[in-house]
Motif scaffolding. Structure first.
Motif, PDB file in Angstrom:
ATOM      1  N   ARG A 170       0.812  -1.227   0.000  1.00 53.80           N
ATOM      2  CA  ARG A 170       0.000   0.000   0.000  1.00 53.80           C
ATOM      3  C   ARG A 170       0.845   1.277   0.000  1.00 53.80           C
ATOM      4  N   ARG A 171       2.163   1.117   0.015  1.00 50.79           N
ATOM      5  CA  ARG A 171       3.034   2.294   0.016  1.00 50.79           C
ATOM      6  C   ARG A 171       3.376   2.709  -1.411  1.00 50.79           C
ATOM      7  N   GLU A 172       3.260   3.994  -1.674  1.00 47.07           N
ATOM      8  CA  GLU A 172       3.658   4.501  -2.986  1.00 47.07           C
ATOM      9  C   GLU A 172       5.136   4.197  -3.194  1.00 47.07           C
ATOM     10  N   ASN A 173       5.475   3.884  -4.438  1.00 45.62           N
ATOM     11  CA  ASN A 173       6.836   3.477  -4.765  1.00 45.62           C
ATOM     12  C   ASN A 173       7.291   4.283  -5.973  1.00 45.62           C
ATOM     13  N   ALA A 174       8.469   4.878  -5.861  1.00 44.08           N
ATOM     14  CA  ALA A 174       8.989   5.719  -6.930  1.00 44.08           C
ATOM     15  C   ALA A 174       9.721   4.927  -8.006  1.00 44.08           C
TER      16      ALA A 174
ATOM     17  N   PHE B 163       6.640   1.160 -10.738  1.00 40.13           N
ATOM     18  CA  PHE B 163       5.495   1.696 -10.005  1.00 40.13           C
ATOM     19  C   PHE B 163       5.156   3.138 -10.369  1.00 40.13           C
TER      20      PHE B 163
ATOM     21  N   GLY C 259       5.274   5.990  -8.784  1.00 40.99           N
ATOM     22  CA  GLY C 259       4.475   6.703  -7.803  1.00 40.99           C
ATOM     23  C   GLY C 259       3.207   5.982  -7.369  1.00 40.99           C
ATOM     24  N   ARG C 260       2.902   4.876  -8.004  1.00 43.21           N
ATOM     25  CA  ARG C 260       1.722   4.093  -7.611  1.00 43.21           C
ATOM     26  C   ARG C 260       2.126   3.100  -6.529  1.00 43.21           C
ATOM     27  N   THR C 261       1.142   2.497  -5.922  1.00 40.62           N
ATOM     28  CA  THR C 261       1.420   1.451  -4.943  1.00 40.62           C
ATOM     29  C   THR C 261       1.586   0.121  -5.682  1.00 40.62           C
TER      30      THR C 261
ATOM     31  N   ASP D 101      -1.770  -1.208  -6.635  1.00 40.81           N
ATOM     32  CA  ASP D 101      -2.345  -0.619  -7.859  1.00 40.81           C
ATOM     33  C   ASP D 101      -1.866  -1.373  -9.093  1.00 40.81           C
TER      34      ASP D 101
END
Length: 186
Positions: free
Chosen positions: A149-153, A157, A159-161, A164
């Protein structure tokens, strides 16, 4: 499911592995067409994530709900535990398994292991391998459970989790699986 079933599934997997060269993948297991071997593989994958008893792990995460009947087969029972650990919504569960509706998901829970469609079994194997890799990389279960559930750069990803990406389609699920397997291999 009783512990004797777990032992039977593990024994059947061990016998199958002994008769085949190399380390089996989820695809190899699916191609065997034997869902008891698949159940043994699922139990092995979850055990490799640092959980001595996958079913006990699922049961520890059980949310008491008198309206909820535990799934009939070990694959869906472990998925139910993952869904609780990851706090998945009904739509996220549907997206991960690639089914059309929540009713379809409930139907899967009632199936015997040999009745689970191959496409769903493939997704479940990918989800379990993602779970395993996350728990190897993040051995604190609360951190591992929260990672999706953490956004990932990262490039995958953007910026999505991870969730997602995983719920988008089978390719997204497999991309996250490959990404994590590469991280574990480093």
């Amino acid at each position: 499911m009783v512990e004797d079933d777990n032992d039977q599934y593990r024994r059947k997997l061990e016998e199958w592995v002994a008769a085949h060269p190399g380390i089996p993948t989820g695809s190899d297991i699916l191609q065997s067409g034997d869902f008891e071997i698949l159940a043994g593989f699922v139990l092995r994958v979850v055990g490799a994530a640092g959980l001595a008893s996958p079913i006990a792990w699922v049961d520890q995460r059980a949310v008491i709900d008198i309206n909820e009947t535990p799934p009939a087969n070990p694959i869906m029972r472990i998925f139910a535990g993952l869904a609780r650990a990851w706090s998945l919504s009904p739509s996220e569960k549907v997206g991960l398994l690639g089914v059309i509706s929540y009713e379809d998901l409930e139907t899967l829970n009632d199936l015997r292991i040999e009745q689970v469609p191959t496409a769903i079994a493939q997704r479940l194997i990918a989800i379990l391998e993602i779970f395993k890799a996350i728990n190897i990389l993040l051995p604190v279960h609360s951190r591992a459970d929260g990672w999706i559930r953490r956004e990932n750069a990262g490039e995958l990803f953007r910026g999505r989790t991870p969730l997602d990406v995983m719920t988008r389609d089978i390719e997204g699920l497999q991309s996250v699986q490959g990404y994590l397997q590469a991280e574990v291999s480093l």
